[in-house]
Design an enzyme around this catalytic site. Structure first.
Site, PDB file in Angstrom:
ATOM      1  N   GLU A   1      55.210  56.557  20.220  1.00 57.16           N
ATOM      2  CA  GLU A   1      55.858  55.939  21.389  1.00 57.16           C
ATOM      3  C   GLU A   1      56.091  56.999  22.473  1.00 57.16           C
ATOM      4  OE1 GLU A   1      59.324  53.702  20.203  1.00 57.16           O
ATOM      5  OE2 GLU A   1      58.127  52.306  19.005  1.00 57.16           O
TER       6      GLU A   1
ATOM      7  N   GLN B   1      37.805  42.551  36.809  1.00 53.30           N
ATOM      8  CA  GLN B   1      37.945  41.297  36.028  1.00 53.30           C
ATOM      9  C   GLN B   1      38.843  40.366  36.827  1.00 53.30           C
ATOM     10  OE1 GLN B   1      36.243  40.613  33.124  1.00 53.30           O
ATOM     11  NE2 GLN B   1      35.201  42.486  33.750  1.00 53.30           N
TER      12      GLN B   1
ATOM     13  N   ASP C   1      23.705  48.068  46.457  1.00 50.91           N
ATOM     14  CA  ASP C   1      23.799  46.606  46.291  1.00 50.91           C
ATOM     15  C   ASP C   1      24.486  45.996  47.503  1.00 50.91           C
ATOM     16  OD1 ASP C   1      26.497  47.224  45.964  1.00 50.91           O
ATOM     17  OD2 ASP C   1      26.423  47.082  43.788  1.00 50.91           O
TER      18      ASP C   1
ATOM     19  N   LYS D   1      20.627  44.375  43.807  1.00 50.80           N
ATOM     20  CA  LYS D   1      20.952  44.670  42.403  1.00 50.80           C
ATOM     21  C   LYS D   1      21.223  43.378  41.647  1.00 50.80           C
ATOM     22  CE  LYS D   1      25.196  46.252  41.058  1.00 50.80           C
ATOM     23  NZ  LYS D   1      26.277  47.244  41.007  1.00 50.80           N
TER      24      LYS D   1
ATOM     25  N   ARG E   1      22.949  42.537  37.959  1.00 48.47           N
ATOM     26  CA  ARG E   1      23.566  43.141  36.768  1.00 48.47           C
ATOM     27  C   ARG E   1      23.235  42.270  35.564  1.00 48.47           C
ATOM     28  NH1 ARG E   1      26.767  47.103  35.294  1.00 48.47           N
ATOM     29  NH2 ARG E   1      27.291  47.823  37.388  1.00 48.47           N
TER      30      ARG E   1
ATOM     31  N   ASP F   1      28.362  54.718  47.140  1.00 52.72           N
ATOM     32  CA  ASP F   1      28.965  53.577  46.436  1.00 52.72           C
ATOM     33  C   ASP F   1      30.454  53.836  46.234  1.00 52.72           C
ATOM     34  OD1 ASP F   1      28.977  51.081  45.328  1.00 52.72           O
ATOM     35  OD2 ASP F   1      27.749  51.573  43.583  1.00 52.72           O
TER      36      ASP F   1
END
Ligand code: R5P
Length: 295
Positions: free
Chosen positions: A37, A94, A167, A190, A192, A217
Protein backbone atom coordinates in the site's frame (compact mmCIF):
# COMPACT_ATOMS: atom_id res chain seq x y z
CA UNK A 1 3.76 32.38 -5.52
CA UNK A 2 2.46 28.97 -6.60
CA UNK A 3 3.74 25.81 -4.92
CA UNK A 4 4.74 22.94 -7.24
CA UNK A 5 5.12 19.48 -5.71
CA UNK A 6 6.53 16.74 -7.97
CA UNK A 7 5.36 13.16 -7.62
CA UNK A 8 8.26 10.64 -7.79
CA UNK A 9 9.91 10.71 -11.23
CA UNK A 10 8.74 14.26 -11.98
CA UNK A 11 11.43 16.13 -10.05
CA UNK A 12 13.35 17.16 -13.19
CA UNK A 13 10.30 18.63 -14.84
CA UNK A 14 9.32 20.47 -11.63
CA UNK A 15 12.85 21.93 -11.37
CA UNK A 16 12.56 23.18 -14.97
CA UNK A 17 9.16 24.68 -14.14
CA UNK A 18 10.58 26.50 -11.12
CA UNK A 19 13.45 27.79 -13.29
CA UNK A 20 10.96 29.07 -15.89
CA UNK A 21 8.42 30.90 -13.77
CA UNK A 22 7.22 32.23 -10.46
CA UNK A 23 6.97 28.80 -8.87
CA UNK A 24 8.24 27.58 -5.51
CA UNK A 25 9.15 23.91 -5.15
CA UNK A 26 7.69 21.74 -2.41
CA UNK A 27 8.29 18.09 -1.61
CA UNK A 28 6.58 14.97 -0.44
CA UNK A 29 7.54 11.62 0.98
CA UNK A 30 6.23 8.64 -0.95
CA UNK A 31 6.91 5.04 -0.04
CA UNK A 32 5.20 1.70 0.12
CA UNK A 33 4.24 -0.23 3.22
CA UNK A 34 5.54 -3.81 3.32
CA UNK A 35 2.20 -5.02 1.94
CA UNK A 36 2.46 -2.71 -1.09
CA UNK A 37 0.00 0.00 0.00
CA UNK A 38 1.11 3.60 -0.62
CA UNK A 39 2.23 6.04 2.09
CA UNK A 40 2.23 9.76 1.29
CA UNK A 41 3.29 12.71 3.46
CA UNK A 42 3.47 16.31 2.25
CA UNK A 43 6.78 17.78 3.32
CA UNK A 44 5.83 21.45 2.98
CA UNK A 45 3.21 23.85 4.28
CA UNK A 46 0.30 23.98 1.81
CA UNK A 47 -2.18 26.00 3.88
CA UNK A 48 -3.67 28.84 1.83
CA UNK A 49 -1.47 28.01 -1.18
CA UNK A 50 -2.25 27.22 -4.82
CA UNK A 51 -0.71 23.76 -4.95
CA UNK A 52 0.30 22.27 -8.30
CA UNK A 53 1.12 18.56 -8.24
CA UNK A 54 3.48 17.79 -11.12
CA UNK A 55 2.83 14.31 -12.45
CA UNK A 56 3.01 13.17 -16.03
CA UNK A 57 0.63 10.28 -16.53
CA UNK A 58 2.54 7.87 -18.75
CA UNK A 59 2.08 4.38 -17.26
CA UNK A 60 -0.40 5.81 -14.75
CA UNK A 61 -1.67 2.71 -12.97
CA UNK A 62 1.20 2.09 -10.48
CA UNK A 63 1.29 5.70 -9.18
CA UNK A 64 -2.32 6.75 -9.50
CA UNK A 65 -3.50 6.15 -5.93
CA UNK A 66 -0.61 8.05 -4.37
CA UNK A 67 -1.41 11.01 -6.64
CA UNK A 68 -5.00 11.03 -5.38
CA UNK A 69 -3.81 10.61 -1.76
CA UNK A 70 -1.42 13.58 -2.18
CA UNK A 71 -4.17 15.78 -3.64
CA UNK A 72 -6.60 14.87 -0.88
CA UNK A 73 -3.92 15.52 1.78
CA UNK A 74 -3.28 18.99 0.35
CA UNK A 75 -6.99 19.78 0.47
CA UNK A 76 -7.31 18.45 4.06
CA UNK A 77 -4.34 20.61 5.04
CA UNK A 78 -5.98 23.81 3.78
CA UNK A 79 -4.59 24.38 0.27
CA UNK A 80 -6.44 27.21 -1.51
CA UNK A 81 -6.52 25.21 -4.74
CA UNK A 82 -5.29 21.73 -5.64
CA UNK A 83 -4.17 21.37 -9.25
CA UNK A 84 -2.63 18.79 -11.52
CA UNK A 85 0.12 19.58 -14.00
CA UNK A 86 0.15 16.51 -16.24
CA UNK A 87 2.23 17.20 -19.37
CA UNK A 88 0.92 13.87 -20.69
CA UNK A 89 -2.67 12.91 -19.91
CA UNK A 90 -3.44 9.20 -19.99
CA UNK A 91 -6.58 7.24 -20.83
CA UNK A 92 -7.69 9.49 -23.66
CA UNK A 93 -8.11 6.80 -26.30
CA UNK A 94 -10.77 4.52 -24.76
CA UNK A 95 -13.36 7.22 -25.22
CA UNK A 96 -16.13 5.00 -26.55
CA UNK A 97 -17.30 1.41 -26.19
CA UNK A 98 -15.46 -0.22 -29.09
CA UNK A 99 -16.71 -3.75 -28.26
CA UNK A 100 -19.74 -4.93 -26.29
CA UNK A 101 -18.99 -4.82 -22.56
CA UNK A 102 -15.87 -2.64 -22.93
CA UNK A 103 -15.14 -0.04 -20.21
CA UNK A 104 -15.12 3.55 -21.42
CA UNK A 105 -12.06 4.29 -19.32
CA UNK A 106 -11.61 7.90 -20.53
CA UNK A 107 -14.75 8.84 -18.61
CA UNK A 108 -13.88 6.84 -15.48
CA UNK A 109 -10.38 8.34 -15.35
CA UNK A 110 -11.75 11.85 -15.89
CA UNK A 111 -14.28 11.37 -13.09
CA UNK A 112 -11.59 10.21 -10.66
CA UNK A 113 -9.26 13.14 -11.42
CA UNK A 114 -12.12 15.64 -11.41
CA UNK A 115 -13.11 14.55 -7.90
CA UNK A 116 -9.66 15.38 -6.46
CA UNK A 117 -8.35 18.38 -8.45
CA UNK A 118 -9.62 21.89 -9.17
CA UNK A 119 -7.59 22.60 -12.32
CA UNK A 120 -5.75 20.46 -14.84
CA UNK A 121 -3.01 21.76 -17.11
CA UNK A 122 -1.97 19.39 -19.88
CA UNK A 123 -0.44 19.31 -23.35
CA UNK A 124 -2.05 17.91 -26.50
CA UNK A 125 -4.41 15.40 -24.92
CA UNK A 126 -5.55 12.89 -27.54
CA UNK A 127 -8.91 14.45 -28.34
CA UNK A 128 -10.40 12.47 -31.17
CA UNK A 129 -14.12 12.00 -30.73
CA UNK A 130 -14.48 14.88 -28.25
CA UNK A 131 -13.80 18.53 -29.01
CA UNK A 132 -12.38 19.48 -25.63
CA UNK A 133 -11.60 18.02 -22.22
CA UNK A 134 -14.83 19.58 -20.95
CA UNK A 135 -16.70 16.71 -22.64
CA UNK A 136 -15.01 14.33 -20.20
CA UNK A 137 -13.79 16.33 -17.21
CA UNK A 138 -15.81 18.38 -14.74
CA UNK A 139 -12.71 20.15 -13.29
CA UNK A 140 -11.46 23.25 -15.10
CA UNK A 141 -8.78 22.38 -17.63
CA UNK A 142 -6.22 24.18 -19.72
CA UNK A 143 -5.02 22.46 -22.90
CA UNK A 144 -1.67 23.60 -24.29
CA UNK A 145 -0.19 22.80 -27.71
CA UNK A 146 3.33 21.64 -28.48
CA UNK A 147 3.10 21.82 -32.29
CA UNK A 148 4.62 25.34 -32.44
CA UNK A 149 7.60 24.15 -30.37
CA UNK A 150 8.14 21.06 -32.55
CA UNK A 151 7.81 23.27 -35.65
CA UNK A 152 10.40 25.68 -34.26
CA UNK A 153 12.81 22.75 -33.74
CA UNK A 154 12.25 21.45 -37.30
CA UNK A 155 12.62 24.95 -38.78
CA UNK A 156 15.92 25.41 -36.95
CA UNK A 157 17.44 21.95 -37.46
CA UNK A 158 16.17 20.49 -40.75
CA UNK A 159 16.95 22.04 -44.12
CA UNK A 160 14.19 21.63 -46.76
CA UNK A 161 11.75 19.62 -44.64
CA UNK A 162 8.54 17.99 -45.87
CA UNK A 163 6.26 17.67 -42.84
CA UNK A 164 4.18 14.50 -42.84
CA UNK A 165 1.25 13.44 -40.69
CA UNK A 166 0.93 9.65 -40.55
CA UNK A 167 -2.88 9.70 -40.41
CA UNK A 168 -5.90 11.95 -40.82
CA UNK A 169 -5.96 12.84 -37.11
CA UNK A 170 -2.47 14.30 -37.27
CA UNK A 171 -3.43 16.83 -39.95
CA UNK A 172 -4.32 19.41 -37.26
CA UNK A 173 -0.80 19.67 -35.82
CA UNK A 174 1.07 18.95 -39.07
CA UNK A 175 -0.72 21.72 -40.96
CA UNK A 176 -0.19 24.15 -38.06
CA UNK A 177 3.52 23.26 -37.85
CA UNK A 178 3.97 23.58 -41.63
CA UNK A 179 2.34 27.02 -41.64
CA UNK A 180 4.56 28.18 -38.79
CA UNK A 181 7.79 27.41 -40.67
CA UNK A 182 6.52 27.91 -44.20
CA UNK A 183 7.16 24.30 -45.23
CA UNK A 184 5.04 21.94 -47.35
CA UNK A 185 3.12 19.10 -45.70
CA UNK A 186 1.32 15.89 -46.61
CA UNK A 187 -0.92 13.46 -44.74
CA UNK A 188 -0.79 9.66 -45.11
CA UNK A 189 -3.74 7.26 -44.67
CA UNK A 190 -3.75 4.78 -41.83
CA UNK A 191 -5.91 1.78 -41.06
CA UNK A 192 -5.45 0.30 -37.59
CA UNK A 193 -5.78 -3.47 -37.62
CA UNK A 194 -4.89 -4.08 -33.96
CA UNK A 195 -2.89 -2.67 -31.00
CA UNK A 196 0.36 -3.37 -32.83
CA UNK A 197 -0.74 -3.54 -36.46
CA UNK A 198 -1.37 -0.64 -38.79
CA UNK A 199 -1.43 -0.24 -42.56
CA UNK A 200 -0.20 3.04 -44.05
CA UNK A 201 -0.69 4.31 -47.59
CA UNK A 202 1.46 7.09 -49.03
CA UNK A 203 -0.20 9.41 -51.56
CA UNK A 204 1.54 10.76 -54.67
CA UNK A 205 4.39 12.91 -53.27
CA UNK A 206 6.82 13.12 -56.19
CA UNK A 207 6.51 16.92 -56.24
CA UNK A 208 8.49 16.90 -52.96
CA UNK A 209 11.21 14.42 -53.99
CA UNK A 210 14.57 15.30 -52.44
CA UNK A 211 13.08 16.95 -49.35
CA UNK A 212 13.76 15.55 -45.90
CA UNK A 213 10.56 13.91 -44.60
CA UNK A 214 9.69 14.79 -41.01
CA UNK A 215 6.92 12.68 -39.47
CA UNK A 216 4.98 14.55 -36.79
CA UNK A 217 2.54 12.85 -34.42
CA UNK A 218 1.09 13.42 -30.97
CA UNK A 219 1.88 10.02 -29.44
CA UNK A 220 4.30 7.19 -30.10
CA UNK A 221 2.81 4.33 -28.10
CA UNK A 222 3.42 0.93 -29.71
CA UNK A 223 5.31 3.02 -32.29
CA UNK A 224 3.69 1.04 -35.11
CA UNK A 225 2.18 4.16 -36.73
CA UNK A 226 5.57 5.86 -37.12
CA UNK A 227 7.45 2.64 -37.93
CA UNK A 228 5.06 1.72 -40.74
CA UNK A 229 4.92 5.32 -42.02
CA UNK A 230 8.74 5.45 -42.10
CA UNK A 231 8.91 2.12 -43.98
CA UNK A 232 6.35 3.24 -46.56
CA UNK A 233 8.08 6.60 -47.10
CA UNK A 234 11.37 4.80 -47.77
CA UNK A 235 9.55 2.42 -50.13
CA UNK A 236 8.23 5.51 -51.95
CA UNK A 237 11.81 6.68 -52.55
CA UNK A 238 12.29 9.16 -49.69
CA UNK A 239 15.23 9.30 -47.29
CA UNK A 240 14.58 7.79 -43.82
CA UNK A 241 12.40 10.33 -41.98
CA UNK A 242 13.10 12.38 -38.90
CA UNK A 243 10.31 11.62 -36.37
CA UNK A 244 9.02 14.31 -34.01
CA UNK A 245 6.44 13.41 -31.36
CA UNK A 246 4.88 15.22 -28.47
CA UNK A 247 4.46 12.26 -26.11
CA UNK A 248 7.27 9.68 -26.22
CA UNK A 249 5.64 6.63 -24.65
CA UNK A 250 7.57 4.12 -26.80
CA UNK A 251 6.26 0.88 -25.33
CA UNK A 252 8.30 -2.32 -25.62
CA UNK A 253 10.57 -2.45 -28.67
CA UNK A 254 9.02 0.69 -30.27
CA UNK A 255 12.03 2.99 -29.83
CA UNK A 256 14.61 0.44 -31.01
CA UNK A 257 12.55 -0.58 -34.05
CA UNK A 258 11.76 3.00 -35.05
CA UNK A 259 15.48 3.81 -34.72
CA UNK A 260 16.18 1.22 -37.45
CA UNK A 261 13.96 2.95 -40.01
CA UNK A 262 14.38 6.66 -39.21
CA UNK A 263 17.15 9.25 -39.42
CA UNK A 264 16.47 10.81 -36.00
CA UNK A 265 13.76 10.78 -33.31
CA UNK A 266 12.92 13.78 -31.15
CA UNK A 267 10.20 14.46 -28.59
CA UNK A 268 9.05 16.94 -25.98
CA UNK A 269 9.79 16.20 -22.33
CA UNK A 270 6.12 15.49 -21.50
CA UNK A 271 7.33 11.94 -20.81
CA UNK A 272 10.98 11.48 -19.76
CA UNK A 273 12.75 9.66 -22.63
CA UNK A 274 16.20 9.69 -24.29
CA UNK A 275 14.64 11.44 -27.33
CA UNK A 276 13.52 14.53 -25.32
CA UNK A 277 14.85 17.62 -27.05
CA UNK A 278 12.06 20.17 -26.67
CA UNK A 279 11.18 21.34 -23.18
CA UNK A 280 7.60 22.19 -22.25
CA UNK A 281 8.43 23.87 -18.93
CA UNK A 282 8.35 27.50 -20.21
CA UNK A 283 4.99 26.87 -21.96
CA UNK A 284 3.50 25.38 -18.78
CA UNK A 285 5.03 28.07 -16.54
CA UNK A 286 3.30 30.74 -18.67
CA UNK A 287 -0.01 28.87 -18.37
CA UNK A 288 0.37 28.72 -14.58
CA UNK A 289 1.01 32.46 -14.49
CA UNK A 290 -2.23 32.96 -16.48
CA UNK A 291 -4.07 30.66 -14.08
CA UNK A 292 -2.82 32.77 -11.15
CA UNK A 293 -3.75 36.04 -12.91
CA UNK A 294 -7.27 34.74 -13.65
CA UNK A 295 -8.07 34.16 -9.93
C1 R5P B 1 -3.61 8.03 -33.39
O1 R5P B 1 -4.72 8.32 -33.48
C2 R5P B 1 -2.55 8.85 -32.72
O2 R5P B 1 -2.46 10.14 -33.24
C3 R5P B 1 -1.23 8.14 -32.83
O3 R5P B 1 -0.91 8.02 -34.21
C4 R5P B 1 -1.31 6.77 -32.22
O4 R5P B 1 -1.87 6.85 -30.93
C5 R5P B 1 0.04 6.15 -32.17
O5 R5P B 1 -0.09 4.89 -31.63
P1 R5P B 1 0.97 3.75 -31.94
O6 R5P B 1 2.32 4.30 -31.61
O7 R5P B 1 0.56 2.64 -31.01
O8 R5P B 1 0.83 3.38 -33.37
Amino acid sequence: MRLAIPLPGNEGFADALAASGDVELGGLEARRFPDGESYIRLDCDVEGRDVDFVCTLADPDPGFLRLIFAADAARDLGARSVNLIAPYLAYMRQDKRFRPGGAVSSFSFARLLSSSFDHLVTVDPHLHRHKSLDALYTLSSMTLHAAPLLAEWVGREIPAPLLIGPDAESEQWVSESARAINAPYAVLSKTRLGDRRVEITVPELSAWAGRQPVLIDDIASSGRTLIEAARQLCAAGFAPPVCAVVHALFAGDAYATLGEVSADIISTDSVPHPTNRVTLAPLIARALADLGAAR
